[in-house]
Write a protein that holds these residues in place. Structure first.
Motif, PDB file in Angstrom:
ATOM      1  N   ARG A  92      17.757 -23.046  51.058  1.00  0.00           N
ATOM      2  CA  ARG A  92      18.957 -22.205  51.064  1.00  0.00           C
ATOM      3  C   ARG A  92      20.222 -23.009  50.731  1.00  0.00           C
ATOM      4  NH1 ARG A  92      20.734 -18.213  55.985  1.00  0.00           N
ATOM      5  NH2 ARG A  92      22.952 -18.592  55.878  1.00  0.00           N
ATOM      6  N   LEU A  93      20.297 -24.239  51.253  1.00  0.00           N
ATOM      7  CA  LEU A  93      21.507 -25.048  51.043  1.00  0.00           C
ATOM      8  C   LEU A  93      21.461 -25.841  49.738  1.00  0.00           C
ATOM      9  CD1 LEU A  93      21.836 -26.588  54.642  1.00  0.00           C
ATOM     10  CD2 LEU A  93      23.152 -24.671  53.703  1.00  0.00           C
ATOM     11  N   GLY A  94      20.269 -25.924  49.119  1.00  0.00           N
ATOM     12  CA  GLY A  94      20.122 -26.787  47.946  1.00  0.00           C
ATOM     13  C   GLY A  94      20.119 -28.260  48.325  1.00  0.00           C
ATOM     14  N   PHE A  95      19.670 -28.561  49.555  1.00  0.00           N
ATOM     15  CA  PHE A  95      19.572 -29.941  50.027  1.00  0.00           C
ATOM     16  C   PHE A  95      18.153 -30.462  49.765  1.00  0.00           C
ATOM     17  CE2 PHE A  95      22.954 -30.416  53.640  1.00  0.00           C
ATOM     18  CZ  PHE A  95      23.923 -29.875  52.835  1.00  0.00           C
ATOM     19  N   ALA A  96      18.005 -31.803  49.796  1.00  0.00           N
ATOM     20  CA  ALA A  96      16.668 -32.395  49.822  1.00  0.00           C
ATOM     21  C   ALA A  96      16.088 -32.177  51.221  1.00  0.00           C
ATOM     22  CB  ALA A  96      16.747 -33.877  49.491  1.00  0.00           C
ATOM     23  N   TYR A  97      14.781 -32.440  51.344  1.00  0.00           N
ATOM     24  CA  TYR A  97      14.078 -32.200  52.610  1.00  0.00           C
ATOM     25  C   TYR A  97      13.177 -33.396  52.892  1.00  0.00           C
ATOM     26  CZ  TYR A  97      10.143 -30.430  55.410  1.00  0.00           C
ATOM     27  OH  TYR A  97       9.155 -30.278  56.337  1.00  0.00           O
TER      28      TYR A  97
END
Ligand code: DC
Length: 222
Positions: free
Chosen positions: A23-28
């Motif tokens: 949703r945030l467009g962050f890495a995981y």
């Protein structure tokens, strides 16, 4: 920005952290998968799980890499050294072995160094047990997810069944309680709530509700 998501086994961390990263467009980064990878390789090589020096040498000598489908922060493969452990890290055998591996200080030091390297360079949602306390103590967002042991056993039982591992729910419950106890009472970086973490009890909450709650924390910190 680092978003730290900690909590006990099957508290919903992975589901929430993955949805949040997308949703945030962050890495995981799934740090539990890294301890599982060391455990799977140790089992594969026949290393005695009581041999702490051998486990630490293994962790220090091998680099863990995640493979991703294009444009998705959630990985679909995990390698340690040259070995593909994608399936091996999600077996009952890995479940049973991982606490013995994760309590070894030399293993933890090697994993923390790799985690800081993997997540330090970009906005990342990082999930584990010691992210807010040890790995990224300065993370601007720290959520500690929890749920009753019964609910967590139900969730883990369902996940294992989906992968074809037929275990009784009672056995899964006992395994989760044993792992909670091992993770919370070990000397090296035990599972603990960071002073500045927001505790979210996910019992009876939907995934969307939990994601929304943590996304609000990110919004407030941005
Ligand atoms: O989140 P998980 O169930 O995949 O984690 C697997 C094991 O690894 C669990 O027993 C605790 C340990 N772990 C840890 O000690 N520190 C972390 N940061 C992540 C997981």
């Amino acid at each position: 920005m680092i978003v730290a998501i900690d909590g006990p086994a099957a508290s919903g961390k992975s589901t929430v952290a993955r949805a949040l990263a997308r949703r945030l467009g962050f890495a995981y980064l799934d740090t539990g998968a890294m301890y599982r990878a060391v455990a799977a390789l140790a089992l594969d090589r026949g290393i005695d799980l009581a041999d702490e020096a051998a486990l630490a040498r293994l962790a220090e000598g091998e680099v863990i890499t995640f493979g991703h489908p294009a444009g998705d922060p959630v990985p679909d493969t995990v390698h340690i050294g040259g070995t593909d452990v994608t399936a091996a890290i999600r077996t009952p055998e890995a479940d049973a072995a991982v606490s013995a591996v994760a309590r070894v200080p030399g293993v933890r030091a090697a994993m923390v160094a790799q985690q800081r390297r993997l997540a330090g360079a970009s906005d990342t949602v990082v999930e584990g047990r010691d992210i807010g306390t040890v790995v990224f103590p300065d993370a601007p967002v720290k959520a500690y997810l929890t749920a009753s042991a019964e609910e967590r056993a139900r969730r883990r039982h369902g996940e294992l069944a989906e992968r074809g591992h037929a275990l009784e729910e009672r056995a899964v419950h006992e395994g989760i309680e044993a792992r909670d106890s091992a993770d919370s009472t070990r000397a090296a970086s035990p599972l603990a709530v960071a002073d500045d973490a927001v505790v979210v009890d996910t019992t009876g909450m939907s995934v969307d509700e939990v994601v929304e709650r943590v996304a609000r924390l990110v919004g407030e910190a941005s």
